[in-house]
Write an enzyme that holds these catalytic residues in place. Structure first.
Site, PDB file in Angstrom:
ATOM      1  CD  GLU A  95      23.684  -5.804  20.382  1.00  0.00           C
ATOM      2  OE1 GLU A  95      22.805  -6.643  20.184  1.00  0.00           O
ATOM      3  OE2 GLU A  95      23.685  -5.066  21.400  1.00  0.00           O
ATOM      4  CE  LYS A 142      20.561  -3.848  21.766  1.00  0.00           C
ATOM      5  NZ  LYS A 142      21.253  -4.711  22.723  1.00  0.00           N
ATOM      6  CB  VAL A 156      44.506  -9.265  23.204  1.00  0.00           C
ATOM      7  CG1 VAL A 156      45.010  -8.007  23.906  1.00  0.00           C
ATOM      8  CG2 VAL A 156      43.626  -8.895  22.022  1.00  0.00           C
ATOM      9  N   GLY A 213      33.522 -10.614  27.961  1.00  0.00           N
ATOM     10  CA  GLY A 213      32.571 -11.336  28.801  1.00  0.00           C
ATOM     11  C   GLY A 213      32.235 -10.575  30.069  1.00  0.00           C
ATOM     12  CG  HIS A 264       2.347 -11.475   0.153  1.00  0.00           C
ATOM     13  ND1 HIS A 264       3.648 -11.880  -0.049  1.00  0.00           N
ATOM     14  CD2 HIS A 264       2.019 -10.683  -0.903  1.00  0.00           C
ATOM     15  CE1 HIS A 264       4.086 -11.363  -1.184  1.00  0.00           C
ATOM     16  NE2 HIS A 264       3.125 -10.617  -1.726  1.00  0.00           N
TER      17      HIS A 264
HETATM   18  P1  FAD Z   1      21.435  -6.544  36.418  1.00  0.00           P
HETATM   19  O1  FAD Z   1      20.647  -5.962  35.336  1.00  0.00           O
HETATM   20  O2  FAD Z   1      22.923  -6.510  36.294  1.00  0.00           O
HETATM   21  O3  FAD Z   1      20.985  -5.785  37.739  1.00  0.00           O
HETATM   22  C1  FAD Z   1      21.599  -6.001  38.968  1.00  0.00           C
HETATM   23  C2  FAD Z   1      21.422  -4.751  39.809  1.00  0.00           C
HETATM   24  O4  FAD Z   1      21.819  -5.065  41.137  1.00  0.00           O
HETATM   25  C3  FAD Z   1      22.299  -3.585  39.384  1.00  0.00           C
HETATM   26  O5  FAD Z   1      21.506  -2.451  39.106  1.00  0.00           O
HETATM   27  C4  FAD Z   1      23.219  -3.319  40.573  1.00  0.00           C
HETATM   28  O6  FAD Z   1      23.434  -1.941  40.802  1.00  0.00           O
HETATM   29  C5  FAD Z   1      22.410  -3.912  41.720  1.00  0.00           C
HETATM   30  N1  FAD Z   1      23.234  -4.372  42.846  1.00  0.00           N
HETATM   31  C6  FAD Z   1      24.310  -5.193  42.786  1.00  0.00           C
HETATM   32  N2  FAD Z   1      24.759  -5.449  44.034  1.00  0.00           N
HETATM   33  C7  FAD Z   1      23.955  -4.777  44.883  1.00  0.00           C
HETATM   34  C8  FAD Z   1      23.901  -4.664  46.295  1.00  0.00           C
HETATM   35  N3  FAD Z   1      24.756  -5.334  47.080  1.00  0.00           N
HETATM   36  N4  FAD Z   1      22.942  -3.880  46.842  1.00  0.00           N
HETATM   37  C9  FAD Z   1      22.036  -3.226  46.048  1.00  0.00           C
HETATM   38  N5  FAD Z   1      22.035  -3.311  44.709  1.00  0.00           N
HETATM   39  C10 FAD Z   1      22.978  -4.081  44.134  1.00  0.00           C
HETATM   40  N6  FAD Z   1      20.373  -8.686  27.398  1.00  0.00           N
HETATM   41  C11 FAD Z   1      19.341  -8.921  26.560  1.00  0.00           C
HETATM   42  O7  FAD Z   1      18.504  -9.783  26.842  1.00  0.00           O
HETATM   43  N7  FAD Z   1      19.191  -8.200  25.398  1.00  0.00           N
HETATM   44  C12 FAD Z   1      20.083  -7.251  25.031  1.00  0.00           C
HETATM   45  O8  FAD Z   1      19.919  -6.623  23.983  1.00  0.00           O
HETATM   46  C13 FAD Z   1      21.175  -6.994  25.885  1.00  0.00           C
HETATM   47  N8  FAD Z   1      22.074  -6.039  25.560  1.00  0.00           N
HETATM   48  C14 FAD Z   1      23.093  -5.778  26.420  1.00  0.00           C
HETATM   49  C15 FAD Z   1      24.015  -4.796  26.065  1.00  0.00           C
HETATM   50  C16 FAD Z   1      25.062  -4.501  26.908  1.00  0.00           C
HETATM   51  C17 FAD Z   1      26.046  -3.431  26.520  1.00  0.00           C
HETATM   52  C18 FAD Z   1      25.196  -5.198  28.155  1.00  0.00           C
HETATM   53  C19 FAD Z   1      26.310  -4.868  29.100  1.00  0.00           C
HETATM   54  C20 FAD Z   1      24.283  -6.175  28.522  1.00  0.00           C
HETATM   55  C21 FAD Z   1      23.233  -6.480  27.653  1.00  0.00           C
HETATM   56  N9  FAD Z   1      22.308  -7.475  27.957  1.00  0.00           N
HETATM   57  C22 FAD Z   1      21.286  -7.740  27.090  1.00  0.00           C
HETATM   58  C23 FAD Z   1      22.416  -8.293  29.187  1.00  0.00           C
HETATM   59  C24 FAD Z   1      21.443  -7.799  30.253  1.00  0.00           C
HETATM   60  O9  FAD Z   1      21.689  -6.445  30.524  1.00  0.00           O
HETATM   61  C25 FAD Z   1      21.591  -8.638  31.513  1.00  0.00           C
HETATM   62  O10 FAD Z   1      21.455 -10.001  31.204  1.00  0.00           O
HETATM   63  C26 FAD Z   1      20.523  -8.272  32.546  1.00  0.00           C
HETATM   64  O11 FAD Z   1      20.586  -6.911  32.894  1.00  0.00           O
HETATM   65  C27 FAD Z   1      20.672  -9.125  33.803  1.00  0.00           C
HETATM   66  O12 FAD Z   1      19.681  -8.782  34.714  1.00  0.00           O
HETATM   67  P2  FAD Z   1      19.869  -9.002  36.282  1.00  0.00           P
HETATM   68  O13 FAD Z   1      18.594  -8.536  36.900  1.00  0.00           O
HETATM   69  O14 FAD Z   1      20.324 -10.377  36.548  1.00  0.00           O
HETATM   70  O15 FAD Z   1      21.069  -8.058  36.715  1.00  0.00           O
END
Ligand code: FAD
Length: 465
Positions: free
Chosen positions: A188, A51, A238, A271, A444
């Site tokens: 994006e 963003k 692809v 994905g 408005h």
């Molecule tokens: P994550 O955010 O993936 O966090 C998991 C964490 O666990 C990571 O930091 C990782 O290092 C840690 N971890 C993993 N395994 C271990 C382990 N064994 N020990 C210790 N730590 C560990 N979502 C939106 O809602 N709005 C958006 O605008 C948006 N934009 C995005 C843009 C991009 C480019 C990407 C890639 C994703 C975007 N998303 C967006 C999706 C969003 O980032 C994810 O849905 C969200 O971060 C998921 O949260 P989570 O807590 O499940 O996991």
């Protein structure tokens, strides 16, 4: 050995928000994170940095092409990409540090290192200096998120063939960027580099973009992006990506005919997959489903009684706010409260310009589920605020139950709709009818008046169209 009531693996939006709520409710809480900074994918390599670049690149493009239309004459703006990137990095750093502060404030133990299950009650953490320490838990919450996927035989090197992570950190503007996958992340990131001067070509296997979105919105979105100069090869597969000294050659196939596209950078945005690597789940017997997600019941419990999972690593949309809601729900459930997430009302936003936002059922889903509906539509071209700001592209589309008038889904493309969707989510949580929205006084001149007008249009009585 220290024991926690609520031990979270993963400091992303699911894990850190869950930890804060658990601590608020008096549970002894810790969060294990291996990345070195809190905030997960979202803050470090996802929502927030993307963003930041979308905002900066939008301003750059506006300064270059639109200022002169409204009487602002400036010298031709030039791009300082390194500064744009460091502005992004500074913002990310500030926000990740902010979570550390919130952890301290809520007395949450932040364990830096990689966690894996030793047994059904113990997690081992290895820190960056390779020291190992074990922790006991009453309840463990797996919130390890997701990682990018690729296609068979296409290796991401984050230099020439990049995932979103590499696309957020390019050191120069590519002459030509090929984006594989027409989902929200590809579009994006494609928009960012298009605005900064790259030629952008999107290859999509389906004959439309943004699968899962209401088709009318998706089709309008495609036309708007094409008007902005983004090129699309739909119904195109692809076959391979081969690196060469100038970048890469992407071989594609359409209607049985193969062709090559040369480019400097390929963004693979096909994905993301759940991240369970190294957790030792097979050792303790936590079950995964056929897509590699951790299987849970509707209260986030895995097949083991004291181990739960939330966020991208389980079923459902891979979105930060969905993960956050689940983090709060699991903390409340484990504190004897009735935590709950309404999966019918999870908004989705694409932060392009114009933005795209939706919540609830699409027209295609209503047809499939044989639910009778009415449609109210209102174009931004007839909204005074959008018109005066030259932002007339797009529309609001409200789908309401034919008999009860209850709002079932809303799909919008237009200025600031990412913020406006919150009004609809709130309305839907309260079981609002289209008439409820139509009878609500909207200020408005605002873009949000388009929502009121679309609600009036459900009953064929829009005023300005
Ligand atoms: P994550 O955010 O993936 O966090 C998991 C964490 O666990 C990571 O930091 C990782 O290092 C840690 N971890 C993993 N395994 C271990 C382990 N064994 N020990 C210790 N730590 C560990 N979502 C939106 O809602 N709005 C958006 O605008 C948006 N934009 C995005 C843009 C991009 C480019 C990407 C890639 C994703 C975007 N998303 C967006 C999706 C969003 O980032 C994810 O849905 C969200 O971060 C998921 O949260 P989570 O807590 O499940 O996991």
């Amino acid at each position: 050995m220290e024991e926690f009531d609520f031990l979270v693996i993963g400091g992303g939006p699911g894990g850190y928000v869950g930890a804060i709520r658990a601590a608020q409710l008096g549970l002894k809480t810790a969060c294990i994170e291996s990345r070195g900074t809190l905030g997960g994918t979202c803050l470090n390599v996802g929502c927030i940095p993307s963003k930041a670049l979308l905002h900066s690149s939008d301003l750059y493009k506006k300064a270059k092409t639109e200022f002169k239309n409204i009487g602002i004459n400036i010298n031709e703006p030039s791009l300082d990409l390194a500064k744009m990137m460091s502005h992004k990095a500074k913002g990310v750093e500030g926000l990740t540090k902010g979570i550390e502060f919130l952890f301290k404030k809520n007395k949450i133990t932040y364990i830096k290192g990689f966690g894996s299950f030793k047994d059904k009650n113990t997690i081992s953490v290895i820190d960056q200096s390779n020291n190992q320490k074990d922790y006991k838990f009453k309840n463990a919450i797996i919130a390890t998120g997701s990682v990018p996927t690729s296609l068979p035989n296409i290796e991401i090197d984050e230099k020439t063939v990049v995932s979103s992570t590499g696309a957020l950190n390019l050191s120069s503007v590519p002459k030509k960027l090929v984006v594989v996958g027409g989902g929200y992340i590809g579009l994006e990131m494609g928009s960012v580099w298009l605005r900064l001067g790259a030629e952008v070509q999107v290859i999509e296997y389906l004959d439309y973009i943004t699968p899962g979105m209401d088709r009318e919105v998706s089709d309008a979105f495609l036309k708007i992006l094409q008007k902005q100069g983004m090129q699309f090869n739909l119904s195109t597969k692809v076959i391979s990506v081969k690196k060469n000294k100038n970048g890469a050659t992407v071989t594609v196939e359409k209607n049985g005919a193969k062709s090559d596209i040369n480019c400097d950078i390929v963004l693979m945005s096909v994905g993301r997959k759940p991240n369970t690597v190294g957790l030792n789940l097979d050792k303790i017997g936590v079950k995964l489903d056929s897509k590699g997600r951790i299987e849970t019941d509707h209260k986030y419990k895995t097949n083991l009684d004291n181990i739960y999972a939330i966020g991208d690593v389980i079923d459902g949309p891979m979105l930060a706010h969905k993960a956050e809601e689940e983090g709060i729900a699991i903390a409340e459930l484990l504190s004897g409260k009735s935590g709950h997430v309404n999966y019918n009302v999870i908004p989705g936003v694409i932060y392009t310009s114009p933005e795209v936002a939706s919540v609830g059922k699409t027209e295609e889903q209503l047809k499939e589920q044989k639910i009778s509906y009415k449609i109210g539509k209102f174009p931004f071209a007839a909204n005074a605020r959008a018109k005066i700001n030259d932002e007339g592209d797009g529309f609001v589309k409200i789908l309401a139950d034919e008999k009860t008038d209850r709002v079932l889904g809303v799909h919008m493309i237009g200025p600031d709709v990412g913020n406006m969707i919150a009004e609809i989510a709130l309305a839907m949580e309260f079981g609002a009818s289209a008439e409820d929205i139509a009878r609500t006084c909207h200020a408005h001149p605002t873009y949000a008046e388009a929502i009121k007008e679309a609600a009036l249009a459900v009953d064929k009585r829009a005023i300005h169209f």
